[in-house]
Design a protein around this motif. Structure first.
Motif, PDB file in Angstrom:
ATOM      1  N   LEU A 213       0.817  -1.211   0.000  1.00 46.26           N
ATOM      2  CA  LEU A 213       0.000   0.000   0.000  1.00 46.26           C
ATOM      3  C   LEU A 213       0.853   1.265   0.000  1.00 46.26           C
ATOM      4  O   LEU A 213       0.530   2.255  -0.668  1.00 46.26           O
ATOM      5  CB  LEU A 213      -0.909   0.023   1.228  1.00 46.26           C
ATOM      6  CG  LEU A 213      -2.026  -1.015   1.321  1.00 46.26           C
ATOM      7  CD1 LEU A 213      -2.776  -0.845   2.637  1.00 46.26           C
ATOM      8  CD2 LEU A 213      -2.990  -0.878   0.152  1.00 46.26           C
ATOM      9  N   LEU A 214       1.957   1.240   0.758  1.00 44.64           N
ATOM     10  CA  LEU A 214       2.763   2.447   0.927  1.00 44.64           C
ATOM     11  C   LEU A 214       3.714   2.709  -0.231  1.00 44.64           C
ATOM     12  O   LEU A 214       4.169   3.844  -0.407  1.00 44.64           O
ATOM     13  CB  LEU A 214       3.562   2.353   2.228  1.00 44.64           C
ATOM     14  CG  LEU A 214       2.758   2.405   3.533  1.00 44.64           C
ATOM     15  CD1 LEU A 214       3.664   2.141   4.729  1.00 44.64           C
ATOM     16  CD2 LEU A 214       2.071   3.758   3.694  1.00 44.64           C
ATOM     17  N   ALA A 215       4.013   1.684  -1.009  1.00 49.60           N
ATOM     18  CA  ALA A 215       5.019   1.809  -2.068  1.00 49.60           C
ATOM     19  C   ALA A 215       4.805   3.029  -2.975  1.00 49.60           C
ATOM     20  O   ALA A 215       5.760   3.765  -3.264  1.00 49.60           O
ATOM     21  CB  ALA A 215       5.077   0.522  -2.885  1.00 49.60           C
ATOM     22  N   PRO A 216       3.585   3.303  -3.443  1.00 48.68           N
ATOM     23  CA  PRO A 216       3.435   4.418  -4.392  1.00 48.68           C
ATOM     24  C   PRO A 216       3.328   5.800  -3.751  1.00 48.68           C
ATOM     25  O   PRO A 216       3.377   6.801  -4.462  1.00 48.68           O
ATOM     26  CB  PRO A 216       2.123   4.070  -5.125  1.00 48.68           C
ATOM     27  CG  PRO A 216       1.331   3.289  -4.140  1.00 48.68           C
ATOM     28  CD  PRO A 216       2.331   2.530  -3.307  1.00 48.68           C
ATOM     29  N   VAL A 217       3.163   5.891  -2.429  1.00 46.97           N
ATOM     30  CA  VAL A 217       2.862   7.200  -1.823  1.00 46.97           C
ATOM     31  C   VAL A 217       3.789   7.600  -0.685  1.00 46.97           C
ATOM     32  O   VAL A 217       3.814   8.772  -0.297  1.00 46.97           O
ATOM     33  CB  VAL A 217       1.405   7.237  -1.301  1.00 46.97           C
ATOM     34  CG1 VAL A 217       0.413   7.212  -2.442  1.00 46.97           C
ATOM     35  CG2 VAL A 217       1.142   6.119  -0.298  1.00 46.97           C
ATOM     36  N   ALA A 218       4.548   6.671  -0.125  1.00 51.15           N
ATOM     37  CA  ALA A 218       5.291   6.961   1.113  1.00 51.15           C
ATOM     38  C   ALA A 218       6.304   8.084   0.945  1.00 51.15           C
ATOM     39  O   ALA A 218       6.527   8.865   1.875  1.00 51.15           O
ATOM     40  CB  ALA A 218       5.984   5.700   1.621  1.00 51.15           C
ATOM     41  N   ASP A 219       6.927   8.192  -0.221  1.00 46.62           N
ATOM     42  CA  ASP A 219       7.975   9.195  -0.389  1.00 46.62           C
ATOM     43  C   ASP A 219       7.441  10.617  -0.356  1.00 46.62           C
ATOM     44  O   ASP A 219       8.200  11.565  -0.173  1.00 46.62           O
ATOM     45  CB  ASP A 219       8.711   8.967  -1.719  1.00 46.62           C
ATOM     46  CG  ASP A 219       9.543   7.689  -1.690  1.00 46.62           C
ATOM     47  OD1 ASP A 219       9.827   7.196  -0.579  1.00 46.62           O
ATOM     48  OD2 ASP A 219       9.880   7.170  -2.771  1.00 46.62           O
ATOM     49  N   GLY A 220       6.116  10.788  -0.494  1.00 43.38           N
ATOM     50  CA  GLY A 220       5.556  12.131  -0.538  1.00 43.38           C
ATOM     51  C   GLY A 220       5.070  12.665   0.792  1.00 43.38           C
ATOM     52  O   GLY A 220       4.538  13.772   0.844  1.00 43.38           O
ATOM     53  N   ASP A 221       5.253  11.904   1.870  1.00 43.89           N
ATOM     54  CA  ASP A 221       4.710  12.346   3.151  1.00 43.89           C
ATOM     55  C   ASP A 221       5.571  11.806   4.284  1.00 43.89           C
ATOM     56  O   ASP A 221       5.869  10.607   4.338  1.00 43.89           O
ATOM     57  CB  ASP A 221       3.265  11.846   3.304  1.00 43.89           C
ATOM     58  CG  ASP A 221       2.609  12.366   4.576  1.00 43.89           C
ATOM     59  OD1 ASP A 221       1.991  13.432   4.515  1.00 43.89           O
ATOM     60  OD2 ASP A 221       2.738  11.706   5.612  1.00 43.89           O
ATOM     61  N   GLN A 222       5.964  12.693   5.207  1.00 43.88           N
ATOM     62  CA  GLN A 222       6.839  12.307   6.319  1.00 43.88           C
ATOM     63  C   GLN A 222       6.229  11.204   7.169  1.00 43.88           C
ATOM     64  O   GLN A 222       6.893  10.260   7.580  1.00 43.88           O
ATOM     65  CB  GLN A 222       7.121  13.536   7.196  1.00 43.88           C
ATOM     66  CG  GLN A 222       7.752  13.230   8.543  1.00 43.88           C
ATOM     67  CD  GLN A 222       9.136  12.648   8.433  1.00 43.88           C
ATOM     68  OE1 GLN A 222       9.919  13.093   7.592  1.00 43.88           O
ATOM     69  NE2 GLN A 222       9.454  11.660   9.256  1.00 43.88           N
ATOM     70  N   ARG A 223       4.904  11.307   7.443  1.00 43.01           N
ATOM     71  CA  ARG A 223       4.261  10.323   8.305  1.00 43.01           C
ATOM     72  C   ARG A 223       4.203   8.951   7.654  1.00 43.01           C
ATOM     73  O   ARG A 223       4.421   7.932   8.299  1.00 43.01           O
ATOM     74  CB  ARG A 223       2.859  10.814   8.664  1.00 43.01           C
ATOM     75  CG  ARG A 223       2.881  12.013   9.588  1.00 43.01           C
ATOM     76  CD  ARG A 223       1.758  12.957   9.300  1.00 43.01           C
ATOM     77  NE  ARG A 223       1.911  13.567   7.985  1.00 43.01           N
ATOM     78  CZ  ARG A 223       1.238  14.635   7.581  1.00 43.01           C
ATOM     79  NH1 ARG A 223       0.379  15.190   8.375  1.00 43.01           N
ATOM     80  NH2 ARG A 223       1.429  15.143   6.375  1.00 43.01           N
ATOM     81  N   LEU A 224       3.925   8.939   6.351  1.00 38.93           N
ATOM     82  CA  LEU A 224       3.889   7.662   5.638  1.00 38.93           C
ATOM     83  C   LEU A 224       5.290   7.054   5.549  1.00 38.93           C
ATOM     84  O   LEU A 224       5.451   5.831   5.637  1.00 38.93           O
ATOM     85  CB  LEU A 224       3.292   7.852   4.239  1.00 38.93           C
ATOM     86  CG  LEU A 224       1.824   8.288   4.202  1.00 38.93           C
ATOM     87  CD1 LEU A 224       1.367   8.502   2.765  1.00 38.93           C
ATOM     88  CD2 LEU A 224       0.936   7.258   4.891  1.00 38.93           C
ATOM     89  N   ARG A 225       6.298   7.906   5.394  1.00 36.05           N
ATOM     90  CA  ARG A 225       7.679   7.396   5.391  1.00 36.05           C
ATOM     91  C   ARG A 225       8.026   6.770   6.735  1.00 36.05           C
ATOM     92  O   ARG A 225       8.661   5.721   6.805  1.00 36.05           O
ATOM     93  CB  ARG A 225       8.675   8.516   5.074  1.00 36.05           C
ATOM     94  CG  ARG A 225       8.718   8.934   3.630  1.00 36.05           C
ATOM     95  CD  ARG A 225      10.017   9.663   3.291  1.00 36.05           C
ATOM     96  NE  ARG A 225      10.249  10.829   4.120  1.00 36.05           N
ATOM     97  CZ  ARG A 225       9.765  12.041   3.849  1.00 36.05           C
ATOM     98  NH1 ARG A 225       9.007  12.232   2.780  1.00 36.05           N
ATOM     99  NH2 ARG A 225      10.045  13.059   4.632  1.00 36.05           N
ATOM    100  N   ALA A 226       7.614   7.440   7.821  1.00 38.50           N
ATOM    101  CA  ALA A 226       7.897   6.917   9.161  1.00 38.50           C
ATOM    102  C   ALA A 226       7.248   5.557   9.354  1.00 38.50           C
ATOM    103  O   ALA A 226       7.836   4.648   9.950  1.00 38.50           O
ATOM    104  CB  ALA A 226       7.400   7.896  10.225  1.00 38.50           C
TER     105      ALA A 226
END
Length: 291
Positions: A213-226
């Motif tokens: 789920l996170l693969a396509p969006v994590a790099d665009g948001d600090q919380r998702l990266r964490a």
């Protein structure tokens, strides 16, 4: 918080072990905001000189969070940490003490003049989020509204995220409880194996799903990266915790590692829910103001 602001902030969390559940969730929320923390139960290593390490970490921190509770008021270590922090704050170099009220207790005289953050109702998600945002503003941050791409991603994957959160909650609750029951035995690893491998929902499957789920969006948001950065440590902690090391002290360390990583991930997920809901409401309000 913006990445630039977060990178300059390091917080020492001073707490009693009796309040470790709250401290873990607080630590996860700060991590989601990009704030570096020192949490003794996680960061103290075997062989460390405890006084030397703690005093050094307070010296390196920009703030000390003082969790005020009945238990911390009785803790000699917390009193010692607060004393060191008071000395640092008098040096006039921007170091701050941030009291967080957890119980109905009067603040010690040494910090009674400082405005506290009221976390007495921290188990209520709405109350926790409101007070957490106040704390982040005190640390120099501000709530960041999430972009349209992330909002659409969140709405599309609500059910899957609920599945992941449920799997984390099952593992956290059963492992934390089992750790207490099995502390007198040499079989702690079974609590991890039972909750992570032999239960429904399967924890490792949930982690694999979250990673997708996170693969396509994590790099665009600090919380998702964490959140993404927790996945591999969580898998490794579970794998280690489910094996019997044949040593009681090592079993204890492994079980705590599983509980800590689950608490951090749950805190980040809880914060994400609040952030996304706030962003959705802001987007709806903006659309109504400018149809």
């Amino acid at each position: 918080m913006s990445d630039g602001g977060a990178s300059r902030v390091k917080v020492f969390i001073s707490y009693s072990s009796a309040d470790r559940e709250f401290a873990r969730f607080l630590d996860g929320s700060l991590a989601a905001a990009g704030v570096a923390t020192f949490l003794a139960e996680r960061d103290l290593k075997v062989g460390d000189s405890i006084p030397e390490r703690i005093f050094g970490e307070i010296a390196a921190a920009t703030s000390l969070i003082y969790i005020v509770s009945h238990a911390s008021m009785r803790s000699p270590w917390v009193r010692e940490e607060l004393g060191v922090a008071k000395i640092r704050s008098m040096e006039g170099k921007g170091f701050g003490i941030l009291p967080l009220l957890l119980d109905d207790v009067a603040l010690p005289p040494s910090v009674s003049h400082i405005k506290y953050a009221d976390f007495r109702d921290w188990r209520d998600a709405t109350s926790y989020r409101k007070t957490m945002l106040e704390l982040l503003r005190s640390l120099g941050g501000a709530p960041v509204l999430i972009g349209q791409r992330q909002i659409l991603w969140y709405l599309d994957n609500l059910d899957a995220l609920k599945f992941v959160k449920h799997a984390l909650s099952v593992l956290h609750t059963r492992t934390d409880t089992a750790a207490g029951y099995f502390q007198w035995f040499n079989s702690w690893h079974w609590s991890v194996k039972y909750a992570a491998y032999d239960d429904d929902p399967p924890f490792l499957s949930a982690m694999d799903r979250l990673e997708e789920l996170l693969a396509p969006v994590a790099d665009g948001d600090q919380r998702l990266r964490a959140l993404k950065e927790c996945i591999e440590p969580a898998k490794k902690a579970v794998a280690r915790g489910a094996r019997d090391p044949g040593d009681r002290a090592e079993s204890s360390r492994r079980i705590r590692e599983v509980v800590e990583i689950c608490a951090r991930m749950l805190a980040i997920l809880n914060d994400l829910e609040g952030d996304f809901e706030a962003s959705v409401h802001a987007a709806i309000a903006a659309r109504m103001d400018h149809p």
